[in-house]
Motif scaffolding. Structure first.
Motif, PDB file in Angstrom:
ATOM      1  N   SER A 150       0.669  -1.151   0.079  1.00  0.00           N
ATOM      2  CA  SER A 150       0.121  -0.026  -0.003  1.00  0.00           C
ATOM      3  C   SER A 150       0.855   1.274  -0.033  1.00  0.00           C
ATOM      4  O   SER A 150       2.035   1.120   0.454  1.00  0.00           O
ATOM      5  CB  SER A 150      -0.795  -0.123   1.298  1.00  0.00           C
ATOM      6  OG  SER A 150      -0.194   0.173   2.297  1.00  0.00           O
ATOM      7  N   GLY A 151       0.147   2.339  -0.415  1.00  0.00           N
ATOM      8  CA  GLY A 151       0.849   3.466  -0.261  1.00  0.00           C
ATOM      9  C   GLY A 151       1.876   3.699  -1.570  1.00  0.00           C
ATOM     10  O   GLY A 151       1.796   3.231  -2.654  1.00  0.00           O
ATOM     11  N   ASN A 152       2.951   4.594  -1.438  1.00  0.00           N
ATOM     12  CA  ASN A 152       4.116   4.594  -2.366  1.00  0.00           C
ATOM     13  C   ASN A 152       4.846   3.516  -2.636  1.00  0.00           C
ATOM     14  O   ASN A 152       6.250   3.246  -2.092  1.00  0.00           O
ATOM     15  CB  ASN A 152       4.789   5.974  -1.953  1.00  0.00           C
ATOM     16  CG  ASN A 152       5.955   6.181  -3.091  1.00  0.00           C
ATOM     17  OD1 ASN A 152       5.498   6.011  -4.273  1.00  0.00           O
ATOM     18  ND2 ASN A 152       6.597   6.819  -2.792  1.00  0.00           N
ATOM     19  N   SER A 153       4.331   2.277  -3.106  1.00  0.00           N
ATOM     20  CA  SER A 153       5.055   0.916  -3.110  1.00  0.00           C
ATOM     21  C   SER A 153       4.920   0.246  -4.534  1.00  0.00           C
ATOM     22  O   SER A 153       3.877   0.307  -4.833  1.00  0.00           O
ATOM     23  CB  SER A 153       4.422   0.221  -1.936  1.00  0.00           C
ATOM     24  OG  SER A 153       4.964  -1.209  -2.065  1.00  0.00           O
ATOM     25  N   THR A 154       5.917  -0.090  -4.928  1.00  0.00           N
ATOM     26  CA  THR A 154       5.814  -0.915  -6.425  1.00  0.00           C
ATOM     27  C   THR A 154       5.699  -2.398  -6.101  1.00  0.00           C
ATOM     28  O   THR A 154       5.414  -3.204  -7.003  1.00  0.00           O
ATOM     29  CB  THR A 154       6.716  -0.634  -7.416  1.00  0.00           C
ATOM     30  OG1 THR A 154       7.907  -0.867  -6.795  1.00  0.00           O
ATOM     31  CG2 THR A 154       6.558   0.984  -7.673  1.00  0.00           C
TER      32      THR A 154
END
Length: 140
Positions: free
Chosen positions: A94-98
């Motif tokens: 979740s969030g700024n995650s690839t």
């Protein structure tokens, strides 16, 4: 994977509403994620850090942040006392995650735009310690 608390303390913040992203397997599949990056930044901490559990080591801090957890996976509540190795959630994306991973951070405040990082020392069960900034293994 289950995420265990690295410290004993009091849970002072939980966010568990951000969706998990699909894991990216190629540069082409990164395009939609990258196009959404400005929107996440404008949306603020929740959209960037994603789902998280924050544990205070004392009432004044420092504060241990475990971020990018799987949506709906937190297993603790604000105000709960946790012990080391207690399950607190699951690794997510979740969030700024690839890709699924856990972001561990120690801060001096929960005022996230102004918070400053605090150095971390990792301790092996044998008692040896590792300093991330130097890579040195030390014993106390």
């Amino acid at each position: 994977m289950p995420l265990l608390s690295p410290v004993a303390g009091t849970v002072v913040e939980i966010h568990d509403e951000e969706p998990d992203h699909r894991a990216r397997r190629s540069q082409v599949t990164l395009v939609p994620y990258m196009l959404g990056q400005p929107k996440r930044i404008r949306a603020g901490v929740d959209a960037v850090a994603g789902n998280r559990v924050v544990i205070a080591l004392s009432a004044q801090g420092p504060f241990v942040v475990l971020a990018h957890l799987q949506q709906g996976s937190t297993s603790v509540r604000e105000g709960e006392q946790v012990v080391t190795d207690q399950p607190v959630g699951r690794c997510g994306n979740s969030g700024n995650s690839t890709e699924p991973h856990v972001h561990l951070q120690v801060s001096d405040s929960t005022d996230w735009p102004r918070a400053k990082g605090v150095p971390i020392i990792f301790r092996h069960p044998s008692g040896s310690e590792w300093l991330p900034d130097t890579g040195d293994v030390v014993s106390r």
